[in-house]
Design a protein around this motif. Structure first.
Motif, mmCIF file in Angstrom:
data_model
loop_
_atom_site.group_PDB
_atom_site.id
_atom_site.type_symbol
_atom_site.label_atom_id
_atom_site.label_comp_id
_atom_site.label_asym_id
_atom_site.label_seq_id
_atom_site.Cartn_x
_atom_site.Cartn_y
_atom_site.Cartn_z
ATOM 1 N N TYR A 20 14.882 -2.970 34.075
ATOM 2 C CA TYR A 20 15.714 -4.174 34.156
ATOM 3 C C TYR A 20 14.926 -5.477 34.034
ATOM 4 O O TYR A 20 15.516 -6.537 33.857
ATOM 5 N N TYR A 21 13.611 -5.440 34.168
ATOM 6 C CA TYR A 21 12.826 -6.686 34.118
ATOM 7 C C TYR A 21 12.367 -7.049 32.713
ATOM 8 O O TYR A 21 11.799 -8.114 32.526
ATOM 9 N N VAL A 22 12.551 -6.157 31.720
ATOM 10 C CA VAL A 22 12.098 -6.529 30.363
ATOM 11 C C VAL A 22 13.172 -7.390 29.696
ATOM 12 O O VAL A 22 14.276 -7.560 30.225
ATOM 13 N N SER A 23 12.853 -7.926 28.522
ATOM 14 C CA SER A 23 13.753 -8.893 27.883
ATOM 15 C C SER A 23 15.136 -8.299 27.628
ATOM 16 O O SER A 23 15.285 -7.089 27.422
ATOM 17 N N GLY A 24 16.134 -9.185 27.614
ATOM 18 C CA GLY A 24 17.514 -8.759 27.373
ATOM 19 C C GLY A 24 17.659 -8.035 26.047
ATOM 20 O O GLY A 24 18.413 -7.067 25.934
ATOM 21 N N GLU A 25 16.912 -8.491 25.032
ATOM 22 C CA GLU A 25 17.060 -7.852 23.705
ATOM 23 C C GLU A 25 16.562 -6.395 23.734
ATOM 24 O O GLU A 25 17.168 -5.521 23.098
ATOM 25 N N LEU A 26 15.501 -6.128 24.481
ATOM 26 C CA LEU A 26 15.036 -4.732 24.588
ATOM 27 C C LEU A 26 16.015 -3.892 25.408
ATOM 28 O O LEU A 26 16.256 -2.717 25.107
ATOM 29 N N GLY A 237 14.094 -11.153 35.168
ATOM 30 C CA GLY A 237 14.564 -10.294 34.074
ATOM 31 C C GLY A 237 15.871 -9.596 34.436
ATOM 32 O O GLY A 237 16.686 -9.254 33.574
ATOM 33 N N ILE A 238 16.101 -9.431 35.728
ATOM 34 C CA ILE A 238 17.288 -8.722 36.220
ATOM 35 C C ILE A 238 18.582 -9.510 35.945
ATOM 36 O O ILE A 238 19.674 -8.929 35.943
#
Ligand code: 13P
Ligand code: SF4
Length: 313
Positions: A20-26, A237-238
């Protein structure tokens, strides 16, 4: 890039598993391609159960290692091999082994945010979503615990269960930065808001929380609780998933700066931020950043992780 990544995932029988902390696009890409976005516990479980031959982990190194330990026959790739975690770095395996050797009467419980070698030395591996349950179970059985590496999570679990716990003194650099004094001021400006806190935060911040829990528990709280406004003490990122599950709710970052600072919050893990679409594409193209673990370490670590998966099934 997104189109190319989707094609490569299919061609290579690969699945993208994201935190959940990585970018929204990933995160969106993982979900659109039959992968998963979740907390560290469910990322581990999904990797083990999926049929893909290659698991691409968008997160940090320990998440890739956990996936490899649970699926040694699969290829596990991470997007950037430098993406580590301060908890993992704070707990070198040789020093940890000495600590364990000095306390042979204690059951060794380690947080998932550790190296494969540290996990290999543990009796149990836990995540933020399972630590309370496991430690309570051990405490009820009369066991004394040696805990590593997160002192804040350890302290929270110790207070909540009254278990006899000896704590390693590691910390997450992101959560440790949350400030209770500035949070109190923010709370007074938003008395209607519920405060959600990840238990890697300091005790003084946890004490101000309405909900303390794993990333999944905090997302569920935003979705399910009646409040319209939330102050959130975890990596920002959440917010991507929180906005998705509760688009009409107001989300405010908890402060990481004290009263009087110019900026208010910068709660984003530098290692999670290393995960980008660019390196997802190049990892898939080249097969670089493969996680490899010696069979001996892997087999030992597997036992302590599997115990957790069975216990929380
Ligand atoms: P979760 O297990 O709650 O997803 O936490 C992992 C993590 O690294 C938090 O900083
Ligand atoms: Fe580690 Fe903290 Fe980053 Fe999570 S947020 S990966 S605990 S440094």
């Amino acid at each position: 890039m997104i189109t190319q990544i989707k094609q490569l995932l299919q061609q290579k029988n690969a699945v993208l598993v994201a935190h959940y902390y990585v970018s929204g696009e990933l995160q969106t890409l993982a979900e659109e391609t039959g992968g998963l976005v979740s907390d560290s516990l469910e990322m581990a479980r999904f990797g083990q159960n999926c049929t893909a031959q290659t698991i691409v982990v968008a997160g940090v190194k320990f998440m890739g290692e956990t996936a490899k330990i649970l699926s040694p026959e699969k290829t596990v790739l991470v997007l950037d091999e430098r993406a580590t975690c301060s908890l993992d770095e704070d707990c070198p395996s040789a020093e940890f082994a000495q600590f364990c050797d000095a306390h042979p009467d204690r059951t060794v419980v380690v947080y998932a945010n550790t190296s494969a070698e540290v996990k290999a030395r543990a009796d149990w591996v836990v995540t933020s979503g399972s630590a309370l349950k496991v430690v309570k179970h051990l405490h009820d059985n009369g066991e004394k615990i040696l805990w590593a590496p997160d002192k804040h999570l350890g302290n929270y679990v110790k207070n909540a269960t009254a278990a006899d716990m000896l704590l390693w003194q590691g910390a997450c650099v992101v959560h440790e930065a949350f400030k209770a004094d500035a949070l109190l001021v923010l709370k007074s400006k938003h008395p209607e808001a519920a405060v959600l806190v990840h238990p890697e935060s300091p005790q003084a911040v946890v004490d101000l929380a309405d909900v303390v829990g794993s990333t999944t528990a905090l997302i569920n709280a935003v979705r399910d609780r009646p409040e319209q406004t939330f102050i959130i003490a975890t990596d920002n990122g959440i917010f991507h998933k929180m906005h998705e599950v509760a688009p009409n709710k107001t989300l405010i970052e908890a402060p990481t700066m004290g009263i009087g600072a110019d900026c208010e919050s910068c709660a984003h893990c530098q290692w999670m931020a290393m995960n980008t679409l660019e390196n997802c594409l190049s990892t898939l193209k080249t097969g670089k950043n493969e996680i490899l673990i010696s069979p001996e370490v892997s087999q030992k670590a597997q036992k302590s992780i599997q115990k957790l998966l069975n216990f929380t099934a």
